[in-house]
Design a protein around this motif. Structure first.
Motif, short mmCIF file in Angstrom:
data_model
loop_
_atom_site.label_atom_id
_atom_site.label_comp_id
_atom_site.label_asym_id
_atom_site.label_seq_id
_atom_site.Cartn_x
_atom_site.Cartn_y
_atom_site.Cartn_z
N PHE A 296 -3.31 37.35 -28.48
CA PHE A 296 -3.06 37.79 -27.11
C PHE A 296 -2.53 39.22 -27.09
CE2 PHE A 296 -0.06 38.23 -23.54
CZ PHE A 296 -0.88 37.93 -22.47
N ASN B 106 2.70 41.91 -13.90
CA ASN B 106 1.63 42.84 -14.24
C ASN B 106 0.59 42.97 -13.13
OD1 ASN B 106 1.42 43.88 -17.35
ND2 ASN B 106 2.69 42.05 -17.19
N SER C 101 -7.30 35.69 -20.35
CA SER C 101 -6.39 35.91 -21.49
C SER C 101 -5.04 35.25 -21.22
CB SER C 101 -6.19 37.41 -21.72
OG SER C 101 -7.39 38.12 -21.66
N TRP C 102 -4.47 35.54 -20.06
CA TRP C 102 -3.17 34.98 -19.71
C TRP C 102 -3.24 33.47 -19.59
CZ3 TRP C 102 1.23 38.00 -19.27
CH2 TRP C 102 1.04 39.38 -19.23
N THR C 103 -4.29 32.98 -18.92
CA THR C 103 -4.43 31.54 -18.70
C THR C 103 -4.58 30.78 -20.02
OG1 THR C 103 -5.45 31.95 -16.54
CG2 THR C 103 -5.82 29.78 -17.52
N THR D 109 -5.48 28.87 -13.77
CA THR D 109 -4.14 29.27 -14.20
C THR D 109 -3.11 28.27 -13.73
OG1 THR D 109 -4.85 31.57 -13.90
CG2 THR D 109 -2.51 31.20 -14.29
N LYS E 262 5.50 36.84 -16.12
CA LYS E 262 5.14 38.16 -16.66
C LYS E 262 3.76 38.59 -16.16
CE LYS E 262 4.91 40.65 -21.08
NZ LYS E 262 4.96 40.51 -22.55
N MET E 263 2.85 37.62 -16.04
CA MET E 263 1.51 37.88 -15.52
C MET E 263 1.60 38.39 -14.08
SD MET E 263 -1.51 35.06 -15.02
CE MET E 263 -3.05 35.44 -14.20
N LYS F 83 -6.05 42.96 -20.93
CA LYS F 83 -6.09 41.51 -20.73
C LYS F 83 -6.61 41.19 -19.33
CE LYS F 83 -2.03 41.09 -23.73
NZ LYS F 83 -1.93 42.54 -24.01
N LEU G 134 5.63 33.27 -19.21
CA LEU G 134 4.41 34.07 -19.37
C LEU G 134 3.71 34.23 -18.02
CD1 LEU G 134 2.59 35.50 -21.44
CD2 LEU G 134 1.31 33.38 -21.66
#
Length: 610
Positions: A412, A449, A422-424, A457, A445-446, A418, A442
């Protein structure tokens, strides 16, 4: 003295005048004899006329001869000749064609003057090599410099917008086109149809298509492909039929587009009809068409036909291998065949692209083949140290499903740009391995961003909360999904929420949520309630859940076993026996549980006792 020098030069060169040399080089290049033309350069250390190099470089462009083209450039630099506008533009085109976009930009950046052709060459180079953002920035820079684009400039920059699905910027460029003389240009109009169709604006694409005074195969392909991408298979096939009725001959890309729209059992007849037309028109030997046919047969449920078509090929190519291995990977029961085909590709020493590697990583993830997954990771790094986001996402998924969460985290971190997948993928990995709090952090944090989560998600978040007992946090995520992000819950979201309440012993809240659902509860929802009722001894609600399950899935043994367990725990042995007898009368048997372990090169299945 001058006379002696001229005689010496003639003796050394063998060909007496620059005109004779130019004539000889042109003749060789027109015949495609690149090696012989280069031999003249080798035998003439200095050629004082830049035009002598031009036909050789053009042949290198046409044949994508990377090594030879670089030699020509080096030879010119060594001769001390000053490169003019025309030749610099050719160099930009050459380096773009071979994919060395850095070298192309280095040449472009050092140009003292630039024409619309130079700008277009650089914009096109960026667009064709996947640097869409750079293409848009270069187009903007061109506009600021006062240079007006031509039809090829607009076509290239629209291609960049299309690849980024950047409709708003595309509309601004469309505004520039309206004010220019290229509004009715066929090349530009086709690019506009492609932009709107790929961005999902099919009505606008259809309108632009219908107002075209002239249409070619490219414009038809743009509309057919747009309908295919949007999942409108009938419209794609209907447009293809209209194209044939209009007397327009399809090409390999037409067949590729219309076949990509075919999926599901009902599409198999259409695939066979198109296959017949492909053979009739003589397109059966085209790699892209064969690959599309293999993919279409497999998607339509006929993997056997796809394999037969693949086996019938005299020479296997990358496209057909990719198509078959991708479908094997997606169809769960053919994953072992994917491994076999991957072995064949290695034995054939065929170059593997990122699509094949991503498909194999998917197989490794679902079969827990960590060792092979690591080998593919190493091969990918060797092939391309800075891989794309799709490959990075595949690494995250493979490591996470294999239980290597730290490696998933590193994969990651290695992704430069990303996306939501990527996050999911990492959130999902945290959730499956019991790191509920890390999954939530996380996700936060997503959001920081400025990346918008999707329904998947939230599904992974709810799963993480459900499996780590974070009932309150799970409910907060659910309400945020509905109220903040305006995402309508699917049955899977409700199933996670019901499971979340049920695992926490809040059976009444779980049942209340089921009653409030706007969609019909699934077997997984009633199964969660039944399982929780068995744990917490709620017989009345367990009976309600079981009745629904018997109606929805009367052949599933675990539902009968769970209700029998509830009766047994309550001491109602007669009712428990009735459930066991009902199973026997209906011919229902509980499948034994099993696990698999891999020892050396063999995989073993271990059956649990009944």
């Amino acid at each position: 003295m001058n006379r002696v020098w001229k005689v010496t030069v003639r003796h050394l060169t063998g060909i007496t005048t620059p005109t004779a040399i130019q004539s000889k080089i042109k003749s060789l290049c027109n015949s495609g004899r690149l090696k012989e033309a280069l031999n003249i350069l080798d035998s003439k250390p200095i050629l004082l006329d830049l035009s002598l190099y031009s036909p050789i470089l053009q042949l290198c462009i046409n044949s994508r001869a990377e090594k030879e083209g670089r030699f020509v450039h080096d030879h010119i630099l060594g001769s001390g000749l000053n490169l003019d506008l025309h030749f610099n533009t050719k160099l930009v085109i050459f380096y773009s064609k071979i994919g060395d976009i850095k070298a192309a930009y280095d040449v472009f950046d050092k140009m003292s003057s630039r024409s619309v052709v130079s700008w277009t060459a650089m914009i096109s180079g960026f667009a064709q090599n996947g640097y869409s953002k750079d293409a848009l920035e270069t187009f903007q820079e061109m506009r600021y410099s006062g240079v007006k684009g031509n039809q090829f400039t607009y076509g290239s920059v629209l291609k960049a917008c299309t690849s980024m699905l950047c409709l708003e910027v595309g509309k601004q460029i469309q505004g520039c086109i309206v004010k220019s003389i290229f509004l009715d240009n066929l090349f530009v109009q086709s690019a506009l149809v492609c932009l709107h169709s790929q961005c999902g604006r099919m009505e606008d694409a259809q309108y632009l298509f219908e107002r075209m005074l002239e249409r070619d195969t490219v414009s038809w392909n743009a509309l057919i492909g747009g309908y295919a991408v949007q999942g409108l298979a009938d419209d794609s096939f209907g447009t293809f039929q209209s194209m044939l009725r209009d007397g327009m001959m399809p090409d390999q890309f037409t067949f590729g587009s219309v076949l990509s729209a075919c999926g599901g059992g009902k599409a198999l007849i259409k695939v066979k009809q198109i296959h017949g037309l492909i053979i009739h028109l003589g397109f059966g030997s085209y790699e892209i068409v064969t690959g599309s046919l293999i993919d279409a047969y497999a998607k339509s449920g006929s993997v056997r036909s796809a394999k037969l078509l693949y086996d019938s090929m005299p020479e296997k190519d990358l496209i057909s291998c990719t198509a078959l291995i991708t479908r094997y990977a997606h169809a769960g029961r053919y994953r072992m065949e994917a491994l076999g085909l991957f072995g064949e590709i290695i034995q054939m020493q065929m170059r593997m692209d990122s699509i094949i590697l991503c498909s194999m990583l998917n197989v490794c993830a679902n079969l827990a083949l960590l060792s092979l997954g690591r080998q593919i990771h190493a091969a990918a790094l060797k092939k391309q140290p800075s891989y794309d986001v799709a490959m990075g996402n595949a690494f995250i998924d493979m490591y996470a499903k294999s239980g290597e969460i730290e490696d998933a985290n590193r994969a990651f971190d290695d992704i430069k740009e990303k996306n939501v997948i990527s996050w999911t993928s990492l959130i999902s990995g945290y959730g499956k391995h019991g790191y509920g709090e890390k999954a939530i952090k996380l996700f936060e944090k997503m959001e920081d961003n400025k990346l918008k989560p999707n329904d998947v998600t939230f599904l992974t978040l709810l799963f993480a909360c459900s499996h780590t007992g974070m009932t309150t946090k799970g409910w907060e995520c659910f309400t945020s999904m509905v109220n903040k992000y305006k995402i309508s819950p699917r049955v899977e979201h409700y199933a996670c929420m019901v499971d979340l309440f049920a695992r926490g012993g809040q059976l009444e809240e779980a049942y209340e949520l089921v009653l409030q659902m706007s969609i019909r509860p699934s077997t997984s929802i009633w199964g969660s309630i039944l399982g929780a009722c068995r744990i917490y001894g709620n017989m009345s609600l367990g009976e309600v859940a079981a009745r629904h399950l018997f109606d929805l899935d009367p052949k599933k043994a675990v539902n009968y076993v769970s209700l029998a367990g509830i009766y047994a725990a309550a001491g109602l042995w007669d009712d428990a026996c009735k459930m066991r007898k009902l199973m026997k009368d209906r011919g229902i048997e509980k499948d034994p549980a099993w696990s698999s372990i891999q020892c050396m090169k063999k995989k073993f299945q271990l059956l649990a006792a009944s």
